[in-house]
Design a protein around this motif. Structure first.
Motif, PDB file in Angstrom:
ATOM      1  N   MET A   1       0.830  -1.185   0.000  1.00 47.50           N
ATOM      2  CA  MET A   1       0.000   0.000   0.000  1.00 47.50           C
ATOM      3  C   MET A   1       0.872   1.246   0.000  1.00 47.50           C
ATOM      4  SD  MET A   1      -1.663   0.653   3.832  1.00 47.50           S
ATOM      5  CE  MET A   1      -2.200  -1.019   3.900  1.00 47.50           C
ATOM      6  N   SER A   2       0.320   2.351  -0.477  1.00 53.13           N
ATOM      7  CA  SER A   2       1.057   3.610  -0.482  1.00 53.13           C
ATOM      8  C   SER A   2       1.362   4.049   0.937  1.00 53.13           C
ATOM      9  CB  SER A   2       0.219   4.689  -1.186  1.00 53.13           C
ATOM     10  OG  SER A   2       0.749   5.968  -0.932  1.00 53.13           O
ATOM     11  N   ALA A   3       2.523   4.690   1.120  1.00 52.60           N
ATOM     12  CA  ALA A   3       2.844   5.253   2.426  1.00 52.60           C
ATOM     13  C   ALA A   3       1.939   6.419   2.760  1.00 52.60           C
ATOM     14  CB  ALA A   3       4.310   5.709   2.441  1.00 52.60           C
ATOM     15  N   GLU A   4       1.269   6.954   1.761  1.00 49.86           N
ATOM     16  CA  GLU A   4       0.446   8.131   1.967  1.00 49.86           C
ATOM     17  C   GLU A   4      -0.964   7.802   2.442  1.00 49.86           C
ATOM     18  OE1 GLU A   4       1.265  11.404   1.676  1.00 49.86           O
ATOM     19  OE2 GLU A   4       3.323  10.750   1.410  1.00 49.86           O
ATOM     20  N   ARG A   5      -1.464   6.631   2.066  1.00 50.64           N
ATOM     21  CA  ARG A   5      -2.865   6.346   2.386  1.00 50.64           C
ATOM     22  C   ARG A   5      -3.130   4.847   2.365  1.00 50.64           C
ATOM     23  NH1 ARG A   5      -5.174   4.843  -2.394  1.00 50.64           N
ATOM     24  NH2 ARG A   5      -4.343   5.733  -4.325  1.00 50.64           N
ATOM     25  N   LEU A   6      -4.358   4.490   2.723  1.00 46.23           N
ATOM     26  CA  LEU A   6      -4.802   3.103   2.746  1.00 46.23           C
ATOM     27  C   LEU A   6      -5.274   2.689   1.347  1.00 46.23           C
ATOM     28  CD1 LEU A   6      -6.794   3.391   6.086  1.00 46.23           C
ATOM     29  CD2 LEU A   6      -4.525   2.392   5.771  1.00 46.23           C
ATOM     30  N   PRO A   7      -5.592   1.408   1.129  1.00 46.40           N
ATOM     31  CA  PRO A   7      -6.098   0.983  -0.183  1.00 46.40           C
ATOM     32  C   PRO A   7      -7.388   1.719  -0.557  1.00 46.40           C
ATOM     33  CG  PRO A   7      -5.458  -0.906   1.129  1.00 46.40           C
ATOM     34  CD  PRO A   7      -5.397   0.273   2.044  1.00 46.40           C
ATOM     35  N   ALA A   8      -7.593   1.894  -1.859  1.00 48.13           N
ATOM     36  CA  ALA A   8      -8.765   2.637  -2.341  1.00 48.13           C
ATOM     37  C   ALA A   8     -10.066   2.008  -1.873  1.00 48.13           C
ATOM     38  CB  ALA A   8      -8.727   2.714  -3.868  1.00 48.13           C
ATOM     39  N   SER A   9     -10.090   0.690  -1.704  1.00 50.95           N
ATOM     40  CA  SER A   9     -11.321   0.023  -1.267  1.00 50.95           C
ATOM     41  C   SER A   9     -11.770   0.497   0.108  1.00 50.95           C
ATOM     42  CB  SER A   9     -11.115  -1.488  -1.250  1.00 50.95           C
ATOM     43  OG  SER A   9     -10.037  -1.842  -0.393  1.00 50.95           O
ATOM     44  N   VAL A  10     -10.821   0.867   0.957  1.00 51.83           N
ATOM     45  CA  VAL A  10     -11.165   1.377   2.282  1.00 51.83           C
ATOM     46  C   VAL A  10     -11.936   2.687   2.158  1.00 51.83           C
ATOM     47  CG1 VAL A  10     -10.210   2.287   4.436  1.00 51.83           C
ATOM     48  CG2 VAL A  10      -9.201   0.244   3.383  1.00 51.83           C
ATOM     49  N   TYR A  11     -11.470   3.562   1.271  1.00 49.31           N
ATOM     50  CA  TYR A  11     -12.130   4.853   1.106  1.00 49.31           C
ATOM     51  C   TYR A  11     -13.478   4.701   0.403  1.00 49.31           C
ATOM     52  CZ  TYR A  11      -7.546   6.405   2.498  1.00 49.31           C
ATOM     53  OH  TYR A  11      -6.378   6.576   3.209  1.00 49.31           O
ATOM     54  N   ALA A  12     -13.600   3.752  -0.493  1.00 49.55           N
ATOM     55  CA  ALA A  12     -14.896   3.503  -1.136  1.00 49.55           C
ATOM     56  C   ALA A  12     -15.929   3.114  -0.101  1.00 49.55           C
ATOM     57  CB  ALA A  12     -14.752   2.400  -2.188  1.00 49.55           C
ATOM     58  N   ASP A  13     -15.541   2.251   0.827  1.00 51.03           N
ATOM     59  CA  ASP A  13     -16.454   1.836   1.890  1.00 51.03           C
ATOM     60  C   ASP A  13     -16.810   3.012   2.793  1.00 51.03           C
ATOM     61  OD1 ASP A  13     -17.756  -0.270   3.645  1.00 51.03           O
ATOM     62  OD2 ASP A  13     -16.250   0.510   5.034  1.00 51.03           O
ATOM     63  N   ARG A  14     -15.827   3.831   3.124  1.00 51.83           N
ATOM     64  CA  ARG A  14     -16.091   4.983   3.996  1.00 51.83           C
ATOM     65  C   ARG A  14     -17.035   5.971   3.333  1.00 51.83           C
ATOM     66  NH1 ARG A  14      -9.935   6.155   6.321  1.00 51.83           N
ATOM     67  NH2 ARG A  14      -9.789   4.252   7.583  1.00 51.83           N
ATOM     68  N   LEU A  15     -16.849   6.212   2.036  1.00 52.37           N
ATOM     69  CA  LEU A  15     -17.737   7.142   1.329  1.00 52.37           C
ATOM     70  C   LEU A  15     -19.168   6.617   1.311  1.00 52.37           C
ATOM     71  CD1 LEU A  15     -15.393   8.155  -1.626  1.00 52.37           C
ATOM     72  CD2 LEU A  15     -16.309   9.705   0.127  1.00 52.37           C
ATOM     73  N   GLU A  16     -19.333   5.325   1.105  1.00 53.66           N
ATOM     74  CA  GLU A  16     -20.678   4.748   1.110  1.00 53.66           C
ATOM     75  C   GLU A  16     -21.325   4.901   2.482  1.00 53.66           C
ATOM     76  OE1 GLU A  16     -20.532   0.715  -0.182  1.00 53.66           O
ATOM     77  OE2 GLU A  16     -19.743   1.200  -2.191  1.00 53.66           O
ATOM     78  N   ARG A  17     -20.583   4.597   3.514  1.00 53.28           N
ATOM     79  CA  ARG A  17     -21.136   4.699   4.864  1.00 53.28           C
ATOM     80  C   ARG A  17     -21.395   6.149   5.256  1.00 53.28           C
ATOM     81  NH1 ARG A  17     -17.835   2.840   8.891  1.00 53.28           N
ATOM     82  NH2 ARG A  17     -15.971   2.677   7.589  1.00 53.28           N
ATOM     83  N   ALA A  18     -20.559   7.054   4.760  1.00 57.69           N
ATOM     84  CA  ALA A  18     -20.773   8.471   5.050  1.00 57.69           C
ATOM     85  C   ALA A  18     -22.067   8.971   4.417  1.00 57.69           C
ATOM     86  CB  ALA A  18     -19.589   9.296   4.546  1.00 57.69           C
ATOM     87  N   ALA A  19     -22.361   8.530   3.189  1.00 60.66           N
ATOM     88  CA  ALA A  19     -23.615   8.937   2.535  1.00 60.66           C
ATOM     89  C   ALA A  19     -24.823   8.404   3.298  1.00 60.66           C
ATOM     90  CB  ALA A  19     -23.636   8.443   1.092  1.00 60.66           C
ATOM     91  N   VAL A  20     -24.726   7.170   3.774  1.00 59.79           N
ATOM     92  CA  VAL A  20     -25.820   6.599   4.576  1.00 59.79           C
ATOM     93  C   VAL A  20     -26.007   7.393   5.862  1.00 59.79           C
ATOM     94  CG1 VAL A  20     -26.532   4.564   5.901  1.00 59.79           C
ATOM     95  CG2 VAL A  20     -25.563   4.280   3.613  1.00 59.79           C
ATOM     96  N   ALA A  21     -24.900   7.749   6.519  1.00 57.66           N
ATOM     97  CA  ALA A  21     -24.985   8.522   7.756  1.00 57.66           C
ATOM     98  C   ALA A  21     -25.561   9.905   7.508  1.00 57.66           C
ATOM     99  CB  ALA A  21     -23.596   8.628   8.386  1.00 57.66           C
ATOM    100  N   ALA A  22     -25.219  10.509   6.368  1.00 52.26           N
ATOM    101  CA  ALA A  22     -25.759  11.827   6.038  1.00 52.26           C
ATOM    102  C   ALA A  22     -27.270  11.761   5.843  1.00 52.26           C
ATOM    103  CB  ALA A  22     -25.080  12.364   4.781  1.00 52.26           C
TER     104      ALA A  22
ATOM    105  N   LEU B   1     -11.375  15.027   5.298  1.00 42.51           N
ATOM    106  CA  LEU B   1     -11.018  14.732   3.909  1.00 42.51           C
ATOM    107  C   LEU B   1      -9.970  13.622   3.861  1.00 42.51           C
ATOM    108  CD1 LEU B   1     -11.556  15.557   0.960  1.00 42.51           C
ATOM    109  CD2 LEU B   1      -9.588  17.091   1.127  1.00 42.51           C
ATOM    110  N   GLN B   2      -9.049  13.632   4.804  1.00 48.56           N
ATOM    111  CA  GLN B   2      -8.056  12.566   4.862  1.00 48.56           C
ATOM    112  C   GLN B   2      -8.740  11.234   5.166  1.00 48.56           C
ATOM    113  OE1 GLN B   2      -4.788  13.521   7.421  1.00 48.56           O
ATOM    114  NE2 GLN B   2      -3.709  11.617   7.023  1.00 48.56           N
ATOM    115  N   TYR B   3      -9.738  11.248   6.047  1.00 49.08           N
ATOM    116  CA  TYR B   3     -10.446  10.018   6.398  1.00 49.08           C
ATOM    117  C   TYR B   3     -11.243   9.479   5.211  1.00 49.08           C
ATOM    118  CZ  TYR B   3     -13.708   6.836   8.678  1.00 49.08           C
ATOM    119  OH  TYR B   3     -14.442   5.723   9.015  1.00 49.08           O
ATOM    120  N   LEU B   4     -11.930  10.355   4.498  1.00 51.95           N
ATOM    121  CA  LEU B   4     -12.835   9.908   3.438  1.00 51.95           C
ATOM    122  C   LEU B   4     -12.149   9.669   2.098  1.00 51.95           C
ATOM    123  CD1 LEU B   4     -15.884  12.225   4.180  1.00 51.95           C
ATOM    124  CD2 LEU B   4     -15.756   9.751   4.549  1.00 51.95           C
ATOM    125  N   LEU B   5     -11.010  10.336   1.863  1.00 51.99           N
ATOM    126  CA  LEU B   5     -10.401  10.239   0.534  1.00 51.99           C
ATOM    127  C   LEU B   5      -8.897   9.974   0.577  1.00 51.99           C
ATOM    128  CD1 LEU B   5     -11.661  10.474  -2.296  1.00 51.99           C
ATOM    129  CD2 LEU B   5     -10.951  12.876  -2.337  1.00 51.99           C
TER     130      LEU B   5
END
Length: 373
Positions: free
Chosen positions: A1-22, A38-42
């Protein structure tokens, strides 16, 4: 994985859950500018400027990013490209707030990140045609409960800062200033695995009685009690935060006795951590021990704070917080005692809530560490 962030699949899941929470919160969208949300979601560590960068997470529809064209390079390390998010770049002379509003229904009630400057929040509210609310209540449930990758990062951060505390005898010596010590600590924080030092408190003698003292030109003296509270981020951006207290030479009988009470109080807080316990109960566990010893008035702050992509985030371990602890939460347990004009002490560990208790990520001894004085 990149040293800068987690795998893209993690952020895809977070974005989906964030929309549900909204949607559950009754808003039409989340509007997230650079900062921890923004760091958490993307996975973006972009900075906030006078030109608007904004992640738009609508309840209905796909997330998108509005970004100045000259800031596109800052967006590339994020997960936006891998996730295939629409990117609406703009140049000076274009109204970016209208671009955001055009991605939403009219009017749109949005939840905005805490880190959004008023410079952007007010024009966005006008463009969207509805009052905005804070996104913290929408996102707190997501960010409070860490996933496996986040917990691993917090463990690595805890181990890294423990290695710095293990070296404190190299630097805490009579005749040196707090600033001298802090400079050595800063270098060691990076050397031991952090990307930088976020904060350094070296509170010697009477300065230890100020919980938010940083450093000064005060010269360390034989007999000083010294509070050292330090931390910083490790990739991909999760923080350490650990406090230990040191004595330059053998402490007085009074200091030793009062510190022993503090050590029991901190252990009582650690022992109270388990799923289903309210945050305020961990706070009370520490306070009760201090109160029984007549030291209640010497403890002047909350027992702890959540930690992750921010040094201070929810849950806060404080009286009146009825949030129930759940597996995956991470926070500090850090009671202190402070005697203005004389000395102070604090003991702090970061604790992860497990299925049946708590797991401290800091394992350095809790005793008052006696160094040559």
């Amino acid at each position: 994985m990149s040293a800068e962030r987690l795998p893209a699949s993690v952020y895809a899941d977070r974005l989906e859950r964030a929309a549900v929470a909204a949607e559950a919160a009754g808003v039409d969208a989340l509007l997230i500018t650079p900062g921890p949300d923004l760091q958490y979601l993307l996975g973006s560590r972009a900075s906030s400027f006078e030109r608007l960068t904004c992640l738009v997470v609508p309840v209905q529809g796909e997330p998108a990013v509005v970004v100045p064209r000259l800031e596109l390079a800052a967006l590339r390390p994020s997960a936006a490209g891998e996730l295939g998010l629409a990117v609406h770049d703009w140049v000076d002379g274009v109204d970016p707030y209208a671009l955001v509003a055009g991605l939403l229904p009219t009017p749109a009630r949005a939840a905005v990140s805490d880190a959004m400057p008023a410079l952007h929040a007010l024009p966005l509210a006008a463009a969207c045609g509805a009052p905005q609310v804070l996104a913290t209540p929408v996102l707190r449930g997501l960010r409070m409960r860490k996933d496996a990758a986040e917990l691993d990062a917090l463990r690595r951060a805890g181990a890294a800062i423990d290695r710095v505390h293990a070296r404190m005898g190299e630097w805490l010596k009579p005749g040196r200033t707090e600033a001298d010590v802090a400079a050595d600590i800063e270098a060691a924080i990076v050397a031991e695995g952090h990307t930088g030092a976020e904060f350094i408190i070296v509170g010697s003698g009477p300065h230890g009685a100020d919980p938010h003292h940083e450093v000064s030109d005060r010269v360390l003296q034989p007999g000083d009690v010294v509070v050292v509270d330090i931390g910083g981020p490790v990739d991909p951006g999760y923080f350490s935060d650990c406090t230990r207290t040191y004595s330059l030479g053998e402490p007085s009988a009074e200091v030793a006795a009062q510190y022993a009470v503090l050590q029991r109080a901190q252990q009582a807080g650690l022992d109270a951590v388990r799923p289903g316990v309210r945050a305020e109960e961990v706070d009370a566990a520490c306070r009760d021990v201090l109160a029984q010893a007549g030291l209640a008035e010497a403890f002047v702050h909350r027992t702890g704070h959540g930690i992750g992509l921010s040094v201070h985030e929810e849950p806060y371990i404080v009286g009146g917080n009825h949030v129930e602890l759940a597996e995956g939460m991470a926070f500090s347990v850090e009671p202190g005692i402070y005697f203005p004009g004389a000395w102070g002490a604090r003991i702090e560990d970061i604790v992860l809530v497990t299925a049946d208790g708590g797991e401290p990520v800091n394992v350095r001894p809790h005793e008052l560490a006696v160094l040559p004085g």
